[in-house]
Design an enzyme around this catalytic site. Structure first.
Site, PDB file in Angstrom:
ATOM      1  CD  GLU A 280      -3.034   0.478   0.123  1.00 34.20           C
ATOM      2  OE1 GLU A 280      -2.799   1.565  -0.333  1.00 34.20           O
ATOM      3  OE2 GLU A 280      -4.560   0.557   0.440  1.00 34.20           O
ATOM      4  CG  ASP A 281      -1.003   4.799  -1.561  1.00 37.36           C
ATOM      5  OD1 ASP A 281      -1.519   4.026  -0.821  1.00 37.36           O
ATOM      6  OD2 ASP A 281      -1.723   5.647  -2.453  1.00 37.36           O
TER       7      ASP A 281
ATOM      8  CG  ASP B 242      -5.514   8.930   5.982  1.00 40.29           C
ATOM      9  OD1 ASP B 242      -5.054   9.568   6.441  1.00 40.29           O
ATOM     10  OD2 ASP B 242      -6.740   9.120   5.544  1.00 40.29           O
TER      11      ASP B 242
ATOM     12  CE  LYS C 190      -1.710  11.472   5.895  1.00 41.12           C
ATOM     13  NZ  LYS C 190      -2.762  12.088   5.122  1.00 41.12           N
TER      14      LYS C 190
ATOM     15  CG  PHE D 279      -3.789  15.242   1.042  1.00 36.62           C
ATOM     16  CD1 PHE D 279      -4.759  14.532   1.453  1.00 36.62           C
ATOM     17  CD2 PHE D 279      -3.493  15.636  -0.168  1.00 36.62           C
ATOM     18  CE1 PHE D 279      -5.081  13.475   0.200  1.00 36.62           C
ATOM     19  CE2 PHE D 279      -3.949  14.737  -1.144  1.00 36.62           C
ATOM     20  CZ  PHE D 279      -4.819  13.661  -0.810  1.00 36.62           C
ATOM     21  CB  VAL D 280       1.917  13.229   1.799  1.00 35.00           C
ATOM     22  CG1 VAL D 280       2.239  13.871   2.977  1.00 35.00           C
ATOM     23  CG2 VAL D 280       1.384  11.956   1.951  1.00 35.00           C
TER      24      VAL D 280
ATOM     25  NE  ARG E 200      -2.917   8.486  -9.516  1.00 31.60           N
ATOM     26  CZ  ARG E 200      -3.363   8.025  -8.373  1.00 31.60           C
ATOM     27  NH1 ARG E 200      -2.750   7.733  -7.573  1.00 31.60           N
ATOM     28  NH2 ARG E 200      -4.526   8.108  -8.242  1.00 31.60           N
TER      29      ARG E 200
HETATM   30  P1  IMP Z   1      -7.834   5.088   4.214  1.00 35.62           P
HETATM   31  O1  IMP Z   1      -9.076   4.229   3.974  1.00 35.62           O
HETATM   32  O2  IMP Z   1      -8.421   6.285   4.829  1.00 35.62           O
HETATM   33  O3  IMP Z   1      -6.771   4.428   4.747  1.00 35.62           O
HETATM   34  O4  IMP Z   1      -7.319   5.644   2.651  1.00 35.62           O
HETATM   35  C1  IMP Z   1      -6.346   4.910   2.254  1.00 35.62           C
HETATM   36  C2  IMP Z   1      -6.126   5.550   0.906  1.00 35.62           C
HETATM   37  O5  IMP Z   1      -6.604   6.924   0.731  1.00 35.62           O
HETATM   38  C3  IMP Z   1      -4.714   5.475   0.367  1.00 35.62           C
HETATM   39  O6  IMP Z   1      -4.527   4.382  -0.472  1.00 35.62           O
HETATM   40  C4  IMP Z   1      -4.778   6.744  -0.534  1.00 35.62           C
HETATM   41  O7  IMP Z   1      -4.988   6.525  -1.921  1.00 35.62           O
HETATM   42  C5  IMP Z   1      -5.545   7.679   0.035  1.00 35.62           C
HETATM   43  N1  IMP Z   1      -4.863   8.681   0.793  1.00 35.62           N
HETATM   44  C6  IMP Z   1      -5.045   8.915   2.233  1.00 35.62           C
HETATM   45  N2  IMP Z   1      -4.255   9.814   2.833  1.00 35.62           N
HETATM   46  C7  IMP Z   1      -3.575  10.237   1.575  1.00 35.62           C
HETATM   47  C8  IMP Z   1      -2.622  11.493   1.510  1.00 35.62           C
HETATM   48  O8  IMP Z   1      -2.255  12.002   2.492  1.00 35.62           O
HETATM   49  N3  IMP Z   1      -2.300  11.757   0.211  1.00 35.62           N
HETATM   50  C9  IMP Z   1      -2.739  11.008  -0.863  1.00 35.62           C
HETATM   51  N4  IMP Z   1      -3.889  10.135  -0.821  1.00 35.62           N
HETATM   52  C10 IMP Z   1      -4.184   9.826   0.581  1.00 35.62           C
HETATM   53 MG    MG Z   2      -5.645   8.240  -4.079  1.00 30.86          MG
END
Ligand code: IMP
Ligand code: MG
Length: 192
Positions: free
Chosen positions: A105-106, A109, A137, A158-159, A171
């Site tokens: 995963e990138d 969050d 995070k 937000f990164v 990207r």
């Molecule tokens: P989650 O369901 O909130 O954990 O969201 C995960 C997804 O949200 C990641 O795979 C990203 O695509 C996107 N995301 C969450 N935080 C960021 C950020 O700071 N920058 C860009 N994309 C984010």
């Molecule tokens: Mg995204």
């Protein structure tokens, strides 16, 4: 307009991870994964599109035999907050039975996206499932979920870059940087 034409760097508040730092971080993860999975049936699964750059570098930092697969989900609209609603756009091609699956995963969050994906994948009865995230995070977590491999812990900002987007932009930035808040404050909900 900034972010569409011209220099992407002018929309960046500050660099969190430089190209050299990213290289070192990914190399370290690759070494650790290669050691931990030496006797296993490793399948790297990347969740598109955000982790595609990380996946491309990580798979080359892994020195043991492995396979790769991709999956696509959408959890975000045009904004910066997870809706919690996850849609599967592309499922895996490979059967998971007996496979040691490592989700690449990138960013972790709220954890909602990954929680959903994990539930879905466990139905395929893989031998094991672990998570490797480039960025974590932890202060934003809404569901109890911890990655097994973490590249770097980042603050609640937000990164973008190195695969991560804002409205599908940035990207291709080779660093991870904090996006200037004026970019999403003025454009939240608007399509570019
Ligand atoms: P989650 O369901 O909130 O954990 O969201 C995960 C997804 O949200 C990641 O795979 C990203 O695509 C996107 N995301 C969450 N935080 C960021 C950020 O700071 N920058 C860009 N994309 C984010
Ligand atoms: Mg995204």
């Amino acid at each position: 307009m900034a972010g569409i034409t011209g220099d992407m760097y002018r929309d960046i508040e500050r660099t969190l991870l430089s190209e050299a730092e990213l290289r070192e971080t990914v190399a370290q993860l690759g070494r650790q994964i290669s050691a931990d999975y030496a006797e296993k049936n490793l399948l790297l699964v990347s969740v598109l599109k955000g982790s595609v750059v990380f996946m491309a570098d990580l798979m080359r930092a892994v020195t043991i035999p492995c396979r790769i697969d991709f999956m696509a989900v959408s959890s975000y609209g045009a904004g910066t907050k997870s809706s919690g609603a996850v849609k599967i756009l592309k499922d895996l091609d490979m059967p998971l039975a007996g496979v040691d699956l490592l989700l690449v995963e990138d960013i972790l969050d709220s954890g909602k996206t990954l929680r959903y994906i994990l539930e879905l994948l466990s139905a395929g009865k893989p031998g094991s499932v672990k998570i490797c995230t480039l960025l974590d995070k932890p202060v934003r977590r809404q569901v109890p979920l911890q990655a097994d491999y973490v590249g770097a812990v980042v603050p609640d900002e937000f990164v973008v870059g190195y695969g991560l987007d804002y409205n599908e932009r940035y990207r291709n930035l080779p660093i991870i940087g904090i996006l200037k808040s004026e970019i999403y404050k003025t454009r939240e909900g608007l399509s570019l």
